[in-house]
Design a protein around this motif. Sequence first.
Motif, PDB file in Angstrom:
ATOM      1  N   LEU A   1      15.979   8.358  52.509  1.00 29.86           N
ATOM      2  CA  LEU A   1      17.159   7.656  51.996  1.00 29.86           C
ATOM      3  C   LEU A   1      16.692   6.609  50.995  1.00 29.86           C
ATOM      4  O   LEU A   1      15.995   5.657  51.362  1.00 29.86           O
ATOM      5  N   VAL A   2      17.075   6.795  49.737  1.00 31.48           N
ATOM      6  CA  VAL A   2      16.568   5.963  48.637  1.00 31.48           C
ATOM      7  C   VAL A   2      17.697   5.089  48.084  1.00 31.48           C
ATOM      8  O   VAL A   2      18.798   5.590  47.825  1.00 31.48           O
ATOM      9  N   GLN A   3      17.409   3.797  47.905  1.00 29.99           N
ATOM     10  CA  GLN A   3      18.403   2.888  47.329  1.00 29.99           C
ATOM     11  C   GLN A   3      18.734   3.346  45.902  1.00 29.99           C
ATOM     12  O   GLN A   3      17.867   3.771  45.136  1.00 29.99           O
ATOM     13  N   GLU A   4      19.995   3.249  45.559  1.00 29.58           N
ATOM     14  CA  GLU A   4      20.487   3.837  44.303  1.00 29.58           C
ATOM     15  C   GLU A   4      19.745   3.343  43.081  1.00 29.58           C
ATOM     16  O   GLU A   4      19.515   4.095  42.122  1.00 29.58           O
ATOM     17  N   GLY A   5      19.314   2.065  43.078  1.00 20.71           N
ATOM     18  CA  GLY A   5      18.693   1.508  41.894  1.00 20.71           C
ATOM     19  C   GLY A   5      17.397   2.172  41.466  1.00 20.71           C
ATOM     20  O   GLY A   5      17.027   2.135  40.300  1.00 20.71           O
ATOM     21  N   ILE A   6      16.699   2.820  42.404  1.00 23.64           N
ATOM     22  CA  ILE A   6      15.429   3.496  42.060  1.00 23.64           C
ATOM     23  C   ILE A   6      15.488   4.988  42.317  1.00 23.64           C
ATOM     24  O   ILE A   6      14.479   5.667  42.238  1.00 23.64           O
ATOM     25  N   ALA A   7      16.653   5.497  42.628  1.00 23.87           N
ATOM     26  CA  ALA A   7      16.757   6.905  42.989  1.00 23.87           C
ATOM     27  C   ALA A   7      16.272   7.831  41.885  1.00 23.87           C
ATOM     28  O   ALA A   7      15.652   8.860  42.150  1.00 23.87           O
ATOM     29  N   SER A   8      16.526   7.481  40.643  1.00 26.29           N
ATOM     30  CA  SER A   8      16.149   8.354  39.522  1.00 26.29           C
ATOM     31  C   SER A   8      14.646   8.356  39.265  1.00 26.29           C
ATOM     32  O   SER A   8      14.138   9.220  38.550  1.00 26.29           O
ATOM     33  N   LYS A   9      13.893   7.392  39.814  1.00 25.88           N
ATOM     34  CA  LYS A   9      12.452   7.318  39.583  1.00 25.88           C
ATOM     35  C   LYS A   9      11.696   8.279  40.461  1.00 25.88           C
ATOM     36  O   LYS A   9      10.522   8.530  40.263  1.00 25.88           O
TER      37      LYS A   9
END
Length: 299
Positions: free
Chosen positions: A291-299
């Motif tokens: 589960l990844v926080q949205e702010g770094i999900a694209s990285k």
Amino acid sequence: MSIQTNLFINGEYVPSSKGETLSIYNPNDDSLVTDKVQIASEADIDRAVDAAKAAFPAWRDLAGYKRAAIMNKFADLLLQNVDKLAKLESTAMGQPISVAKKFIMAPAMIWKYYAGYAGKVAGESFPPDEDGTYKIVQYEPLGVCAGICAWNGSHVLAAWKMGPAMATGNTFILKSSEKSPLALAAYGDLINEAGFPPGVINIVTGAGPVGALLASHMKIAKIAFTGSAFAGRAVMAAAAKSNLKHVSLELGGKSPALIFDDADLDNVVEHTSTSFLRNSGQICFASSRVLVQEGIASK
């Protein structure tokens, strides 16, 4: 490499009374490893329980430091036989040898840890009431205990279940998984060499019906199970319907890895990957949900 396929009851390797066997295939190439692994019958389970019950009084009364010495020797024997045991475990369930060795060396330390508790489980006492009545709490071993192992970490599960029971003076019947019984079947020789009296530890093999015999047995006081929630419910129900034996359950789950904006991404990649790939992904607390926080999900 020699492979032990018999049951270990009352200090001896014996075949199944019914002659039923199961086959083990190497998951690496699906080759047949052996088709002679003995399946415990109801009569075999009764023999194991009777042996454990007969051995209980002397083991219970044995001085704690003597129980500890036997447990420590068994732990040393696990370490001395790590190569053979790791090969047996890998052959049956596909565990990489490097992981299999760690899954033996760590349980050896678990045995040593619980050996340190032998003879040191204290009771409690309370000040007298006005009439001079004392209240004293004394902890005593239950008697015959049993454990059912999952396929993915035989030595760890065996140590978790048997170590505390041995330290506190109980006797034991361990059922290995029908998918990975080979390494635990080899325990018998080590149990004898360590100095456990006959009947103190018994090793049986078989699938769900054998586990059901243990869970429902009227002379077993405690059962510990590791496996699925479905099977765990069946163990608990059988224990309740028989003699209301004590039950402890370790059931599988899907653990999440939580990754927040301030995480070190190199560290994240390394540890989240190993957390769900360790032991070929066959581990009950694998972090298979990331589960990844949205702010770094694209990285």
